[in-house]
Design an enzyme around this catalytic site. Sequence first.
Site, PDB file in Angstrom:
ATOM      1  N   ASP A 161      18.438  13.290  61.806  1.00 20.23           N
ATOM      2  CA  ASP A 161      19.582  14.192  61.829  1.00 20.23           C
ATOM      3  C   ASP A 161      20.885  13.625  61.279  1.00 20.23           C
ATOM      4  OD1 ASP A 161      17.544  15.210  63.379  1.00 20.23           O
ATOM      5  OD2 ASP A 161      18.861  15.944  64.958  1.00 20.23           O
ATOM      6  N   GLU A 390      14.111   6.622  73.573  1.00 21.70           N
ATOM      7  CA  GLU A 390      14.056   7.467  72.370  1.00 21.70           C
ATOM      8  C   GLU A 390      14.065   6.619  71.098  1.00 21.70           C
ATOM      9  OE1 GLU A 390      17.310  10.194  72.254  1.00 21.70           O
ATOM     10  OE2 GLU A 390      16.609  11.224  70.454  1.00 21.70           O
TER      11      GLU A 390
HETATM   12  C1  GLC Z   1      16.783  14.597  67.519  1.00 23.54           C
HETATM   13  C2  GLC Z   1      16.050  13.823  66.429  1.00 23.54           C
HETATM   14  C3  GLC Z   1      14.874  14.620  65.943  1.00 23.54           C
HETATM   15  C4  GLC Z   1      13.977  14.972  67.116  1.00 23.54           C
HETATM   16  C5  GLC Z   1      14.774  15.622  68.256  1.00 23.54           C
HETATM   17  C6  GLC Z   1      13.954  15.747  69.525  1.00 23.54           C
HETATM   18  O1  GLC Z   1      17.317  15.769  67.070  1.00 23.54           O
HETATM   19  O2  GLC Z   1      16.909  13.489  65.393  1.00 23.54           O
HETATM   20  O3  GLC Z   1      14.140  13.917  64.997  1.00 23.54           O
HETATM   21  O4  GLC Z   1      12.960  15.803  66.714  1.00 23.54           O
HETATM   22  O5  GLC Z   1      15.888  14.840  68.570  1.00 23.54           O
HETATM   23  O6  GLC Z   1      13.471  14.494  69.913  1.00 23.54           O
END
Ligand code: GLC
Length: 417
Positions: A161, A390
Amino acid sequence: MIDVEAAQLVLRANDRDGHTVPTDGLYPFQWSWDSAITALGWLQFDEARAWQEAHVMFSGQWDNGMLPHILFHGDAESYFPGPDVWGSKTALPSSAISQPPVWSTAIRRMFETCKDRAIAEPALEQLLPKLIAYHDWWYRERDPDDTGLVCSYHPWESGMDNSPAWDDALARVPEVDWDYQRRDLGHVDSEQRPHKPQYDRYLYLVDFYKQNGFDCDAIHKGCPYRVVDIGIVAILQRAGKDLVDLCRIAGDSEAIPRLESELARTQESIGGLWSKEHRCYLNQDLVAGKPIEELTTATVLPLFGGLADQSKAAYMVDLIDEWLDATTFALASTHPSSKRFESQRYWRGPVWLHINWMIAEGLSDYGYADLAERVKQATQKCVDESGFYEYFDAMSGAGCGGDRFSWTAAVALYWLA
Ligand code: GLC
């Protein structure tokens, strides 16, 4: 050593009646590429649950084949932007963009390793037409001019992102002027999350699709943000090959010539993204009409897609070797030599396990087993240091973002254990 029981418990705790949330609180719904990776984790100890993950995800597929990046199961109050902001009118509320298309690859692995054939075979039969429709959607709507390179309309679509690769392209997008309350900052330190001006632009794009009635031609012509994301291209290529194999396995040959001609077109076009100077492939800013000179882990994912010839692979191998040396915990999502590198901010430096897995897979395919093993050891080191977070600070190895994170536990179960 991976604590297998603890990793399984993470998935069980994040199970919400057939779909897995990435983590409790911060991400309370089903995200597409998280879900695919997570299914591979489930597969190790509950095969039926792995297939259920896929069925639930594809229950949210749009009529045009698009697989949304978020499915909003249940009450969306705790998350922003929720379905009302996205404005899509689907039966199961969803976002209006997709995410890296890793599903066909996951399904192929699931089909090949699943012991319970009484579940695997009907599941493939049910899912195959949906996977084909999904790939057709990418080629039809995201490459209307048949360039061989699908494009992306939102940084969130890349899954990476907040990557610095998107900074300049995003800076051209207008900011929204409405008031809103972010929910992410209630869960995670603002030091690890995107800044407000970026967020204002993310929202402008979300609103833009809605204002254009999700019409693919209008969006393609007018969207102020359009990039070729090398990560998406590479993952789609790998998945496309897996999908062709799945079609063969299922004896369903109708889509094969179409898929193969798309794969060939991408293979032909990818050379245009190669940068000898940087020793990798570069993302492209289609609005500015130029390559994005920022080294992120996406730029070596063509190894995973099988898109590079051996000589280009050798250049990328040298680059990855040095990249691993540059931080204590690896592989940093942005190369530490970048002036935009930040070791703990979202996608600007930290380490993500599933990306390491893809890079290691690509390295093994090209015959670089030793380097693949180094990537694996580096990945293990993050989990040893901090558990199932994460993502991980590339310098200190500290766990960042959400704790007890599904895809981290899943990659640990599928790959490291
Ligand atoms: C964030 C990450 C994305 C992921 C999401 C849920 O938005 O950048 O890659 O899918 O979190 O974990």
